[in-house]
Design an enzyme around this catalytic site. Structure first.
Site, PDB file in Angstrom:
ATOM      1  N   THR A  13       0.826  -1.214   0.000  1.00 50.91           N
ATOM      2  CA  THR A  13       0.000   0.000   0.000  1.00 50.91           C
ATOM      3  C   THR A  13       0.858   1.260   0.000  1.00 50.91           C
ATOM      4  OG1 THR A  13      -1.812  -1.154   1.084  1.00 50.91           O
ATOM      5  CG2 THR A  13      -1.771   1.219   1.364  1.00 50.91           C
ATOM      6  N   SER A  56       1.647  -7.362  -0.917  1.00 47.62           N
ATOM      7  CA  SER A  56       2.393  -8.377  -0.152  1.00 47.62           C
ATOM      8  C   SER A  56       1.724  -9.747  -0.081  1.00 47.62           C
ATOM      9  CB  SER A  56       2.787  -7.866   1.230  1.00 47.62           C
ATOM     10  OG  SER A  56       1.702  -7.832   2.101  1.00 47.62           O
ATOM     11  N   THR A  89       1.802  -4.506   4.152  1.00 47.93           N
ATOM     12  CA  THR A  89       1.702  -4.844   5.579  1.00 47.93           C
ATOM     13  C   THR A  89       1.145  -6.246   5.828  1.00 47.93           C
ATOM     14  OG1 THR A  89      -0.484  -3.818   5.726  1.00 47.93           O
ATOM     15  CG2 THR A  89       1.421  -2.438   6.276  1.00 47.93           C
ATOM     16  N   ASP A  90       0.463  -6.825   4.837  1.00 43.29           N
ATOM     17  CA  ASP A  90      -0.201  -8.119   5.089  1.00 43.29           C
ATOM     18  C   ASP A  90       0.787  -9.223   5.450  1.00 43.29           C
ATOM     19  OD1 ASP A  90      -2.616  -6.938   4.564  1.00 43.29           O
ATOM     20  OD2 ASP A  90      -2.886  -7.832   2.585  1.00 43.29           O
TER      21      ASP A  90
HETATM   22  N1  ASP Z   1      -2.748  -5.519   1.008  1.00 46.45           N
HETATM   23  C1  ASP Z   1      -1.659  -4.595   1.180  1.00 46.45           C
HETATM   24  C2  ASP Z   1      -0.346  -5.347   1.051  1.00 46.45           C
HETATM   25  O1  ASP Z   1       0.023  -6.049   1.974  1.00 46.45           O
HETATM   26  C3  ASP Z   1      -1.780  -3.981   2.503  1.00 46.45           C
HETATM   27  C4  ASP Z   1      -0.718  -2.992   2.860  1.00 46.45           C
HETATM   28  O2  ASP Z   1       0.328  -2.843   2.271  1.00 46.45           O
HETATM   29  O3  ASP Z   1      -0.971  -2.338   3.878  1.00 46.45           O
HETATM   30  O4  ASP Z   1       0.307  -5.207   0.062  1.00 46.45           O
END
Ligand code: ASP
Length: 323
Positions: A13, A56, A89-90
């Site tokens: 993200t 991710s 973050t995932d």
């Molecule tokens: N779905 C996103 C990822 O992990 C979430 C994020 O980056 O916060 O790429």
């Protein structure tokens, strides 16, 4: 003299943009934080490396190993004082923990990301990136293993986990708390891990499954995983490390096949220990040869098992690495 920091981007993200009319968030071809180097001009020399541009959930162990090698090569070239990795973050905690196990460096390696994309109101991406560079630029960040910096807090890769689907304060270390905080003026560390481990592996190919135990779980489900052909299994067990008796026969078949089974708890605090003697209780599981992994979450125990299986699959050698 200014320190030299390399920022390695992998996507997530923090690299995405929101479409204002539809609210959809997607990857953009040009990283919205690219050329952020100029922000740091007075504090550090920044070099950027755009390794991947992946959400991710699409990060695989092969990507983690490639990232680990890239960091190793950059540091081995000798002229960087610290590394910052931007990541979705995932699965950030899995990549960060893999790097923690793989890298052998005293230099700061800091992983960060964002919960809000680059053009959303209250976007945390640039702020977290600046915080991560500040931490990587700090002498006290040396010798602390891989760190995760989000939302003014510094966490160890080993203990941090994503706790909220959307809150910017999502990254927490439930049992131990952050090891440091970031203020406008200072980077303050107040804890240190007492043990670090690293494993010199060349590949990351082992097939390790992760399952969560539930009331009434039966052997057929575990047998299906066994038949799929795995090198190891991690089970998020109940409470202190107990399992429904219905899966014991299938677990015994796995042990008989020399497939290591690592036990963690599905509770998010506390450690597993062999306490109960009833059918499926921790004592029985331990006597059967299941390995109790103290303090790791399921996804991290899986990463660690993948890593150490590259070195050995002997239960007697694996046990001390987890316990
Ligand atoms: N779905 C996103 C990822 O992990 C979430 C994020 O980056 O916060 O790429």
């Amino acid at each position: 003299m200014l320190k030299k920091i390399i920022i390695i981007h992998t996507g997530g993200t923090i690299s995405m943009k929101e479409d204002k009319s539809s609210g959809e968030v997607s990857t953009s071809t040009e990283h919205p934080l690219s050329n952020s180097a100029s922000i740091f001009n007075h504090d550090a020399h920044i070099e950027e490396d755009f390794l991947f541009n992946l959400p991710s959930p699409q990060i695989t162990p092969a990507h983690m190993l490639e990232l680990g090698r890239r960091i190793h090569d950059k540091l081995a070239a000798g002229n960087f004082d610290g590394v910052v990795v931007t990541h979705g973050t995932d699965t950030l905690e899995e990549t960060a923990y893999f790097l923690d196990l793989f890298l052998q460096t005293r230099k700061p390696v800091v992983v960060t990301g964002a919960m809000r994309s680059s053009n959303e109101i209250g976007s945390d991406g640039l702020y977290n990136l600046i915080s991560a560079v500040r931490v990587a630029n700090t002498d006290e960040a040396q010798d602390k293993g891989v760190l995760v910096v989000m939302n003014d807090e510094i966490h160890t890769a080993k203990n941090v986990t994503k706790t909220s689907t959307s809150n910017v304060a999502t990254f927490q270390s439930p049992q131990y708390g952050p090891i440091g905080i970031i203020t406008k003026q200072e980077i303050l560390f107040h804890q240190k891990l007492i043990a670090y481990e690293s494993y010199p592996i060349q590949q990351l190919n082992k097939n390790v499954a992760l399952v969560k135990a539930y009331a009434g779980m039966e052997s057929n489900f575990i047998r299906a995983i066994h038949n799929a052909g795995i090198d190891g299994l991690v089970i998020e067990a109940l409470g202190q490390g107990n399992l429904p008796e219905g899966i014991i026969p299938a677990l015994q078949e796995m042990i008989d096949d020399n497939i290591p089974i690592i036990l963690v708890s599905r509770c998010y605090q506390g450690i597993v220990q062999a306490t109960y003697t009833y059918e499926g209780g921790g004592r029985q599981l331990k006597n059967m040869g299941l390995i109790f992994a103290n303090g790791l979450t399921g996804p991290k125990a899986r990463i660690k098992l993948m890593v150490v299986l590259e070195l050995t699959n002997k239960l007697t050698e694996l046990s001390p690495m987890f316990e």
